[in-house]
Design an enzyme around this catalytic site. Structure first.
Site, PDB file in Angstrom:
ATOM      1  CB  SER A   1      -0.891   0.011   1.243  1.00  0.00           C
ATOM      2  OG  SER A   1      -0.092   0.333   2.369  1.00  0.00           O
ATOM      3  CE  LYS A   2       1.274   8.044  -2.031  1.00  0.00           C
ATOM      4  NZ  LYS A   2       2.034   8.427  -3.151  1.00  0.00           N
ATOM      5  NE  ARG A   3       0.320   2.898   7.290  1.00  0.00           N
ATOM      6  CZ  ARG A   3      -0.508   2.022   7.816  1.00  0.00           C
ATOM      7  NH1 ARG A   3      -1.786   2.297   7.916  1.00  0.00           N
ATOM      8  NH2 ARG A   3      -0.074   0.870   8.275  1.00  0.00           N
TER       9      ARG A   3
END
Ligand code: GLU
Length: 473
Positions: free
Chosen positions: A246-248
């Site tokens: 994910s982006k995180r």
């Protein structure tokens, strides 16, 4: 065989770590075998193209140090390297297929194809265009899509260098579009033509292309050309090795890593270990070590975890290997005093995992090295009464004046510590002297220890800061 690999991104704006990892493996493989690595821009879908993407792709590869031997900005034997500039070539291949009876003008309108698709869906059977292929075709004049006619409907089995033997049945074959009505080829057609023309021997890409591979193989057959070797890269997963990245967790644009102060060397090293390993526990590897260890058969079938903690560790290791001068240059570190900045680098090497962190430290806990502090009275006397504090600071003045030209913080410590250690417990112990000393030098709640400060600031500046604190008292 002269190995030739390629990276063939579409210029759609974002350079995610998955794409870059594919480029890295293709580059490593070509390097390992003394071959060439090519950059080709797949810009046949004009609607999806975003401005500035090509520059972004080139900048990303340049920053990462993934050098290509042929490409859009440097040319090569197979110029041009933009698909949009190769339309004549696709037309020639299209004509060849038409002449051989392997391509035809699609007689249906888009709505008619949609209706056929809807009907198949309603009857719960897969829609295959080839089941509606007309008996006779009009001549293709470009106003209709040009479709491939599958030469032979059969099961295909092929060997993937990573996944081993793969197979797909007849349902994977269809009369796909070769050239659209806007005159541009589809990805399915253009990349096969280019891989043939550019003499690509090994195609590495993501697993989303496995299901289309029978289509590509049937096109190679129609063109009477042997396909290249295929190697499917594992997906990149989050740090838990389960969910998609994910982006995180780090699914960022690659240049964001540059801006956060990661070294390209560390990024190459880290990305090479996402879905591959050298067969040893070694985690910090140079390009030469990566290249000689790189073995495509050791690329994982299953997803590779993207562990940002590991990236931080590897980045710190590569930062530490830089000379102090290069550390400043690479990190684009700036401060009002170059000599103090240079003296502070060992501290930064000890504590920072990225250059962004290093830059942050220079503006926070190390800011006192570059600007005169304004200490206040209360914190100075936090550990001992004013008179005692004053006496301690005065004692330090004398000790610092007697120091030989400073070479190391340890020497400062050796000279000053015995005084602090001699302070009895009832009088506050060593903290009664060391706390005000450190605070007088830094004017801050948090800073490096006083010996390090004195070493970096030099005797004169240290003496003047201590005198200033005595004045305040
Ligand atoms: N242009 C395709 C993409 O960006 C390339 C796939 C391939 O490597 O063949 O996904």
């Amino acid at each position: 065989m002269n190995v030739r690999t390629r990276f063939a991104p579409s210029p759609t704006g974002f350079m995610h770590v998955g794409g870059i990892r594919t480029a890295l493996f293709s580059w490593l493989y070509a390097r390992k075998h003394g071959g060439q690595f090519i950059l080709r821009i797949e810009d046949t879908d004009q609607e999806r193209e975003t401005e500035g993407s090509v520059g972004h792709i080139i900048e990303s590869l340049k920053w990462l140090g993934i050098e290509y031997d042929e490409g859009p900005d440097i040319g090569g034997a197979h110029d041009p390297y933009f698909q949009s500039a190769r339309l004549d070539l696709y037309k020639r291949y299209a004509d060849q297929l038409i002449a051989a009876g392997f391509a035809y003008a699609d007689p249906f309108t888009e709505e008619e194809v949609e209706a056929l698709r809807a009907q198949a869906e309603a009857e719960k059977r897969p829609f295959l265009y080839r089941e509606h292929r007309p008996e006779t075709f009009d001549e293709w004049d470009g106003t209709r899509p040009l479709r491939f006619r599958v030469p032979e409907v059969k099961r295909y089995t092929w060997t993937d260098l990573v996944r081993g033997e793969l197979t797909a049945g007849e349902e994977a074959l269809d009369d796909f579009i070769l050239i659209k009505t806007d005159g541009f080829p589809t990805y399915n057609f253009a990349h096969v033509v280019d891989d043939i023309e550019m003499e690509i021997t090994h195609v590495m890409r993501g697993e989303e292309f496995i299901s289309s591979t029978p289509k590509f193989l049937s096109l190679y057959e129609a063109l009477d050309t042997a396909p290249p070797a295929f190697a499917t890269m594992p997906v990149i997963l989050g740090p838990d090795g389960k969910k998609k990245l994910s982006k995180r967790d780090g699914a960022k644009d690659i240049l964001e890593y540059r801006d956060e102060g990661y070294l390209p060397q560390a990024m190459r090293n880290f990305l090479a270990l996402v879905g591959w390993n050298p067969g040893t526990e070694q985690e910090v590897l140079s390009d030469d070590e990566l290249t000689s260890a790189f073995d495509i058969t050791r690329v994982q079938k299953s997803g590779g975890a993207f562990d940002e903690q590991k990236l931080l560790f590897i980045n710190r290791e590569w930062m530490r290997r830089l000379s102090d001068e290069d550390f400043i240059l690479e990190g684009e570190l700036e401060a009002s005093s170059t000599s103090r900045l240079l003296a502070a680098v060992p501290l930064l090497k000890e504590r920072a995992s990225t250059f962004a962190e290093a830059r942050g430290m220079l503006t926070r806990e190390l800011a006192c090295l570059f600007s005169t502090p304004s200490p206040e009275r209360d914190p100075l006397i936090e550990k001992a009464p004013p008179e005692a504090t004053k006496a301690h600071l005065q004692a330090f003045l004398g000790l610092i004046e007697g120091l030989p030209p400073l070479t190391h913080a340890d020497m400062v410590k050796e000279a000053l510590m015995p005084y602090a250690d001699a302070i009895p417990k009832e009088a506050g112990g060593r903290g009664a002297a060391l706390w005000p000393l450190r605070y007088a030098l830094s004017g801050a709640e948090r800073s490096p220890d006083p010996f390090t400060l004195i070493h970096i600031l030099g005797a004169n500046e240290s003496l003047s800061r201590i005198k200033n604190a005595i004045d305040i008292l």
